[in-house]
Design a protein around this motif. Structure first.
Motif, PDB file in Angstrom:
ATOM      1  N   MET A 222     -87.851  51.985  31.056  1.00 49.06           N
ATOM      2  CA  MET A 222     -89.276  51.786  30.850  1.00 49.06           C
ATOM      3  C   MET A 222     -90.061  52.207  32.094  1.00 49.06           C
ATOM      4  N   GLU A 223     -89.559  51.844  33.252  1.00 45.97           N
ATOM      5  CA  GLU A 223     -90.241  52.249  34.486  1.00 45.97           C
ATOM      6  C   GLU A 223     -90.242  53.766  34.644  1.00 45.97           C
ATOM      7  N   MET A 224     -89.118  54.385  34.314  1.00 42.99           N
ATOM      8  CA  MET A 224     -89.064  55.844  34.395  1.00 42.99           C
ATOM      9  C   MET A 224     -90.037  56.489  33.408  1.00 42.99           C
ATOM     10  N   SER A 225     -90.135  55.898  32.176  1.00 36.72           N
ATOM     11  CA  SER A 225     -91.047  56.456  31.183  1.00 36.72           C
ATOM     12  C   SER A 225     -92.497  56.329  31.637  1.00 36.72           C
ATOM     13  N   LEU A 226     -92.864  55.168  32.167  1.00 39.56           N
ATOM     14  CA  LEU A 226     -94.231  54.982  32.659  1.00 39.56           C
ATOM     15  C   LEU A 226     -94.524  55.913  33.829  1.00 39.56           C
ATOM     16  N   ALA A 227     -93.562  56.020  34.727  1.00 40.50           N
ATOM     17  CA  ALA A 227     -93.761  56.917  35.872  1.00 40.50           C
ATOM     18  C   ALA A 227     -93.895  58.360  35.416  1.00 40.50           C
TER      19      ALA A 227
END
Length: 747
Positions: A222-227
């Protein structure tokens, strides 16, 4: 007995030769060394086994719970622009990475927070029992104090309570230490195991670790997707601005240069120049053709009408062909009439007139055609020059058009590449936005951990068996080491090998209760094995003097306490059964004969006899069938007395009265009396205490005697534990033939 002594010597020789070989391993000696200390080895094994068993009983059992997780390699990432390739070659590296992630600090910290392990008694350092002795703290304090006195302050610093952060860190480290992760062969199954004293907590923590790992994976995705989305938004804005700038530059250039076609090259000026160029090419071709015809006509004009009419450009004219045909008919008619009529015949005149008219017409027509060819040539040249002048005039305009075309194409390519990149990012942006809420982990729990029934550690039986085995190995090693460092004589083979002297006999160790009367053993026949050993010595001594009788026999040893006096007394009693024997106690420093046979205190002896203060009849005492001469009063100068002529004269007189004189000499390494006494002896017997006398010490004593010319007859191995030795085969059968193998037990 004689055959037995000889056979013993014969048996000793092969052993001695084998022991001289450095490559020979004496297994019998190794077994004797182990067997002689069997009770110590057994005691060590029992003590170590008992202590290990008690230690295992005090240790809490540990239970290992394991959860199974299936981890599949990930597919393509949102920002992967290349096609998906086969990742089978990197599965092993991927699984190794995932194993490290499961054991990472982040996963452990999440489990510690979720399960509140900082309050669990198995993890909380505040609830752990303190060691009786803090060895690490003592070592640290003493090591620092020795370098910098006062560097470690004494007070309440060590009792300072731990902070929450320190407790959390300690619990996390403890959990990471208890966690074990491994892959099942080459599969994608991973086991997550936790070992703890509480089996229920072990299962709960193992499941929590597996679930925490999966949740961490989802959170990271999720963090990678948001980033990625944030980065793509920023990048998309930049690309949009870049595309707009490129389009503005293209449009501004078109308007500034007056380019109306988006293709870049189809402009008004360019079309006109293109047509002019085509016409100029046609004009050059027409001028070349006209010039060729003109050159042919000019060349044939001088050759005459006939040659001129043969030119293709002239001959191709229909009028020329018609007039030429009429001329040919007129010429044919003149030729025909000339054969019938004369030159002045009216028909001939008329025919010639027709021929002249035909030639004039042909000439006129040819001149017109030639003039037309010349005019065409001049017109072609003028047209070519005109078009060439017009093309040269517009050459600068053509080059300017080319430069504009290149610039236009460059701007157009910039616009196209920016638009393609913008469209690609826009597509990826839409895909990411559409699938942002569809994140799924590539790992899932296959089998949850359950509370184990049997403990996994410690393996008490195995540890106890290993401890017993290791203690046995250590005990055997210590026994062999003690045997190696025990540099003493333990067998007749040792004596004959190290000293190169025969063994006259082996005197067994007698029980402690009989040692106070050891000088009376042969006289009283209390120990049959001991008496038989003394008889063997007697036989060996008597056999050694077959050619020349050994009247004076000196008995000595290396140091006090080896039993030379007991051997001398008992050998005297044995000799007394066959001969007249005198036993002399020549140890004027530490006499033992008077004490052993309870002679009166202050009774005169050898010292008084040599000093001249007493007569031989007053000094010699008779015990049984043996005459004994004690040492008498201990003199201050024993060596001078023994070296006096009176002692030598006394021996010469005594030889006539006795068949055998046995002299109990002081030890050779204590004083030099033995060396002096050996000069009066016909035979010297050296007594060695079994497993007590050091080999170098005996070698030194015998060497000194040999240097002084002492007649060394042999060695007596004294105080041998025959029963112990017989158990491992050292002296088996030595006394069996005589019925003495079941003698009294030693102390």
């Amino acid at each position: 007995m004689i055959l037995e002594s000889i056979s013993q010597k014969d048996r000793a020789l092969p052993h001695a030769s084998l022991e001289d070989d450095n490559d020979f391993i004496d297994l019998r000696r190794i077994w004797r060394a182990i067997w002689s200390r069997k009770w110590g080895i057994l005691t060590l094994v029992l003590v170590v086994t008992l202590l290990t068993s008690l230690l295992m009983m005090s240790i809490k059992p540990l239970y290992k719970a394991s959860a199974t997780v299936m981890i599949e390699p990930k597919g393509n990432q949102p920002l992967t622009f290349q096609p998906i390739t086969d990742q089978s070659s990197g599965i092993s590296e991927f699984l190794q990475t995932q194993l490290s992630l499961i054991q990472s600090r982040g996963v452990a910290e999440k489990v510690v927070r979720d399960l509140r392990l900082t309050e669990h008694p198995d993890f909380d350092p505040r609830q752990q029992p303190q060691p009786l002795i803090n060895i690490a703290g003592l070592v640290k304090r003493f090591s620092i104090d020795s370098l910098i006195p006062g560097a470690v302050p004494s007070g309440d610093d060590e009792d300072k309570p731990m902070t929450d952060a320190e407790i959390f860190d300690a619990v996390t480290q403890n959990l990471m230490h208890r966690t074990e992760v491994w892959a099942e062969g080459k599969s994608q199954l991973v086991n997550v195991a936790v070992e703890m004293p509480d089996r229920l907590t072990a299962a709960m923590v193992a499941n929590a670790l597996a679930q925490s790992y999966i949740e961490k994976q989802l959170e990271s995705q999720m963090e990678m997707s948001l980033a990625s989305t944030n980065w793509m938004n920023t990048r998309l804005t930049e690309l949009r601005a870049t595309l707009q700038s490129a389009e503005d530059k293209l449009q501004a250039y078109r308007e500034a240069e007056g380019l109306v076609d988006v293709g870049g090259v189809s402009t008004i000026s360019a079309n006109t120049l293109s047509v002019t160029g085509d016409r100029m090419i046609d004009a050059r071709r027409a001028r070349a053709e006209a010039e060729s015809q003109f050159r042919q006509v000019e060349t044939m004009r001088k050759a005459g009408l006939d040659r001129l009419t043969s030119v293709p450009a002239v001959l191709s004219n229909p009028l020329i062909q018609q007039f030429k045909a009429e001329e040919a008919r007129a010429r044919a008619k003149v030729e025909e009439l000339s054969r019938r009529y004369g030159e002045n015949h009216p028909s001939m005149i008329a025919a010639r007139s027709d021929l002249s008219a035909a030639k004039a017409s042909l000439q006129t027509q040819v001149d017109q055609v030639v003039a037309g060819i010349e005019r065409n040539y001049q017109l072609a040249v003028a047209n070519e020059n005109s078009l060439d002048s017009s093309f040269n005039k517009n050459k600068a305009q053509i080059q300017d058009i080319s430069r504009k075309e290149f610039k236009l194409r460059e701007l157009q390519r910039d616009v196209d590449s920016n638009r393609t990149l913008y469209d690609t990012f826009m597509t990826r942006m839409q895909e990411t936005a559409a699938t942002s809420d569809m994140n799924s982990s590539n790992a899932r729990i296959v089998d949850t951990a359950i509370a184990p029934i049997e403990p996994s550690a410690p393996n008490k039986r195995l540890i106890i068996v290993i401890a017993a085995f290791m203690s046995l190995v250590v005990g055997v090693g210590l026994a062999l080491l003690l045997d190696v460092i025990n540099n003493t004589f333990k067998s007749p083979e040792d004596v004959e090998t190290k000293l190169n002297l025969p063994v006259l006999g082996i005197v067994p160790l007698i029980p402690k209760k009989s040692r106070m009367q050891i000088a009376h053993q042969f006289e009283q026949s209390q120990d049959k094995r001991f008496c038989e050993a003394i008889r063997t010595i007697r036989t060996s001594v008597m056999l050694s003097d077959m050619s020349q009788p050994h009247k004076v026999v000196v008995i000595t040893s290396s140091v006090p306490g080896e039993g030379k006096s007991a051997v001398a007394a008992n050998l005297a009693f044995a000799m007394g059964q066959l001969e007249r024997v005198l036993l002399i106690d020549a140890d004027l420093r530490r006499p033992t004969l008077a004490k052993s046979f309870d002679f009166p205190v202050g009774a005169p002896g050898l010292a008084n006899l040599i000093a001249g203060t007493a007569k031989a009849e007053d000094c010699i005492q008779t015990v049984g069938n043996v005459d004994m001469l004690p040492a008498g009063v201990v003199p201050p100068n024993p060596l001078e007395l023994l070296a006096s002529p009176r002692f030598a004269k006394f021996l010469e007189i005594t030889k006539e009265r006795y068949d055998r004189i046995i002299v109990d000499s002081p030890p050779s390494q204590a004083v030099s009396d033995a060396t002096l006494l050996s000069t009066f002896a016909n035979a010297v017997i050296y007594v060695i205490k079994s497993e007590s006398t050091a080999i170098p010490l005996a070698q030194k004593g015998i060497g000194q005697l040999l240097q002084s010319g002492a007649p060394l007859t042999g060695v007596v191995l004294n105080q041998v534990d025959v029963q112990k030795a017989a158990k491992h085969g050292s002296y088996s059968g030595y006394y069996d033939h005589y019925g003495y193998s079941n003698g009294e037990e030693k102390a």
